[in-house]
Design a protein around this motif. Structure first.
Motif, PDB file in Angstrom:
ATOM      1  N   LEU A 177       1.153  -1.140   0.213  1.00  0.00           N
ATOM      2  CA  LEU A 177       0.128  -0.038  -0.051  1.00  0.00           C
ATOM      3  C   LEU A 177       0.636   0.951   0.039  1.00  0.00           C
ATOM      4  CD1 LEU A 177      -2.761   1.689   0.188  1.00  0.00           C
ATOM      5  CD2 LEU A 177      -2.527   1.147   2.324  1.00  0.00           C
ATOM      6  N   ASP A 178       1.428   0.663   0.260  1.00  0.00           N
ATOM      7  CA  ASP A 178       2.825   2.353   0.625  1.00  0.00           C
ATOM      8  C   ASP A 178       3.646   2.729  -1.092  1.00  0.00           C
ATOM      9  OD1 ASP A 178       2.522   3.042   3.568  1.00  0.00           O
ATOM     10  OD2 ASP A 178       3.898   1.749   3.657  1.00  0.00           O
ATOM     11  N   GLU A 179       3.583   1.756  -1.540  1.00  0.00           N
ATOM     12  CA  GLU A 179       4.122   1.775  -2.874  1.00  0.00           C
ATOM     13  C   GLU A 179       3.586   2.829  -3.836  1.00  0.00           C
ATOM     14  OE1 GLU A 179       6.384  -0.734  -6.273  1.00  0.00           O
ATOM     15  OE2 GLU A 179       5.295  -1.562  -4.060  1.00  0.00           O
ATOM     16  N   ALA A 180       1.912   2.117  -3.338  1.00  0.00           N
ATOM     17  CA  ALA A 180       1.148   2.320  -4.623  1.00  0.00           C
ATOM     18  C   ALA A 180       0.420   3.748  -3.865  1.00  0.00           C
ATOM     19  CB  ALA A 180      -0.093   0.954  -4.148  1.00  0.00           C
ATOM     20  N   PHE A 181       0.399   3.488  -2.216  1.00  0.00           N
ATOM     21  CA  PHE A 181      -0.351   5.341  -2.405  1.00  0.00           C
ATOM     22  C   PHE A 181       0.998   6.381  -3.223  1.00  0.00           C
ATOM     23  CE2 PHE A 181      -0.953   8.258   1.086  1.00  0.00           C
ATOM     24  CZ  PHE A 181      -1.493   9.222  -0.146  1.00  0.00           C
ATOM     25  N   GLU A 182       2.163   6.153  -2.732  1.00  0.00           N
ATOM     26  CA  GLU A 182       3.493   7.133  -3.395  1.00  0.00           C
ATOM     27  C   GLU A 182       3.011   7.194  -5.137  1.00  0.00           C
ATOM     28  OE1 GLU A 182       5.378   9.265  -2.054  1.00  0.00           O
ATOM     29  OE2 GLU A 182       4.172   8.729   0.088  1.00  0.00           O
ATOM     30  N   LYS A 183       2.604   6.067  -5.886  1.00  0.00           N
ATOM     31  CA  LYS A 183       2.614   5.684  -7.017  1.00  0.00           C
ATOM     32  C   LYS A 183       1.041   6.938  -7.233  1.00  0.00           C
ATOM     33  CE  LYS A 183       3.335   3.211 -10.976  1.00  0.00           C
ATOM     34  NZ  LYS A 183       4.125   2.024 -11.999  1.00  0.00           N
ATOM     35  N   LEU A 184      -0.274   6.616  -6.593  1.00  0.00           N
ATOM     36  CA  LEU A 184      -0.791   7.844  -7.138  1.00  0.00           C
ATOM     37  C   LEU A 184      -0.585   8.872  -6.523  1.00  0.00           C
ATOM     38  CD1 LEU A 184      -3.761   7.063  -7.488  1.00  0.00           C
ATOM     39  CD2 LEU A 184      -4.309   7.168  -4.940  1.00  0.00           C
ATOM     40  N   LYS A 185      -0.123   9.664  -5.301  1.00  0.00           N
ATOM     41  CA  LYS A 185       0.104  11.067  -4.895  1.00  0.00           C
ATOM     42  C   LYS A 185       0.434  11.471  -6.643  1.00  0.00           C
ATOM     43  CE  LYS A 185       2.005  10.647  -1.217  1.00  0.00           C
ATOM     44  NZ  LYS A 185       2.662  10.985  -0.272  1.00  0.00           N
ATOM     45  N   GLN A 186       1.532  10.902  -6.778  1.00  0.00           N
ATOM     46  CA  GLN A 186       2.934  10.969  -8.020  1.00  0.00           C
ATOM     47  C   GLN A 186       1.756  11.417  -9.606  1.00  0.00           C
ATOM     48  OE1 GLN A 186       6.197   8.165  -9.220  1.00  0.00           O
ATOM     49  NE2 GLN A 186       6.765   9.357  -6.407  1.00  0.00           N
ATOM     50  N   ARG A 187       1.075   9.723  -9.430  1.00  0.00           N
ATOM     51  CA  ARG A 187       0.328  10.474 -10.330  1.00  0.00           C
ATOM     52  C   ARG A 187      -1.173  11.974 -10.319  1.00  0.00           C
ATOM     53  NH1 ARG A 187      -1.497  11.119 -14.802  1.00  0.00           N
ATOM     54  NH2 ARG A 187      -2.662  10.646 -15.925  1.00  0.00           N
ATOM     55  N   ILE A 188      -1.494  11.834  -9.592  1.00  0.00           N
ATOM     56  CA  ILE A 188      -2.512  12.934  -9.072  1.00  0.00           C
ATOM     57  C   ILE A 188      -1.528  14.135  -9.334  1.00  0.00           C
ATOM     58  CG2 ILE A 188      -4.286  14.014  -7.770  1.00  0.00           C
ATOM     59  CD1 ILE A 188      -4.361  10.929  -6.073  1.00  0.00           C
TER      60      ILE A 188
END
Length: 246
Positions: A173-184
């Motif tokens: 989840l931490d990796e996914a959250f960082e990737k998601l924030k970068q995309r946003i």
């Protein structure tokens, strides 16, 4: 940006109205508008209200939806899922989970990550993308278990596609959250705070950067070719490292 909670179309003698399915609203509509002045269109899931009863219609819509907005939210969950008007957005156990349906929200997509907890004490760690109807009294309060990010309404399907095609591949989840924030943070910004036809291109870009650089890690700006060199120079003066893509 948000979208209207309800939609009204004037069709002459009748007014077509569409709003989220909510039994309490439908009951009120039936109470104040006699049956001969209302009918339900099953094909389009809309109500037709006779124009003679427009005041009653406005009363019902204002009473229940007057202060509401429809927002698109990315919700990061660490142990539990949030509720809207007391309705959980996702129900879950140790080995399964189910997105819920309700008049006050529409879950677009969900992705779950370990740990899942025990069968007796299950946990939900994951990302929820949902359209949420909210007013000033009701919201999803951030906590140590829930983080909420509002995204532009027009980008909701783009983020849905990103979650389903990119984040589902990840196991943490931490990796996914960082990737998601970068995309946003790299969403294309389509609005500016100045009218382009009244100011120079360089002023427009400078204003945009100064306003949003504290929020966005990356900013994408379309620039005419004949202004490119001038804009690149100014961006470097602002301490940025611009990259050019065709």
């Amino acid at each position: 940006m948000s979208a209207n909670v309800y939609e009204i179309v004037n069709e002459g003698e009748w007014i077509r109205v569409k709003f989220p399915y909510a039994p309490i609203v439908i009951n009120e509509l039936k109470r104040v508008i006699p049956f001969q002045f209302r009918k339900f269109d099953k094909n389009s899931n809309t109500w037709l209200i006779h124009r003679e009863r427009v005041e009653e219609l406005q009363y019902v819509l204002k009473k229940y939806f007057g202060e509401m907005e429809r927002k698109c939210l990315v919700i990061v969950c660490r142990g539990e899922t949030p509720s809207v008007y007391g309705i959980p957005m996702v129900t879950y156990g140790r080995d399964s989970f189910y997105p819920q349906r309700a008049w006050c929200f529409n879950v677009l997509t969900v992705v779950r990550y370990p740990p899942h907890g025990s069968r007796k004490y299950p946990e939900f760690h994951g990302v929820i993308l949902a359209e949420v109807f909210k007013d000033r009294k009701i919201g999803i309060e951030p906590s140590d278990k829930v983080e909420v990010i509002e995204i532009p309404w027009e980008n909701r399907l783009e983020i849905k596609d990103f979650i389903e095609n990119e984040l589902r591949k990840l196991e943490n989840l931490d990796e996914a959250f960082e990737k998601l924030k970068q995309r946003i943070n790299t969403l294309v910004i389509t609005t500016t705070q100045v009218e382009e036809d009244k100011v120079s291109e360089i002023h427009r870009v400078e204003t945009l950067v100064k306003t949003l650089r504290t929020t966005y890690r990356k900013i994408i700006v379309e620039v005419p070719e004949d202004k490119l060199d001038e804009v690149l120079t100014k961006l470097k003066e602002l301490g940025l490292e611009p990259k050019v893509t065709q």
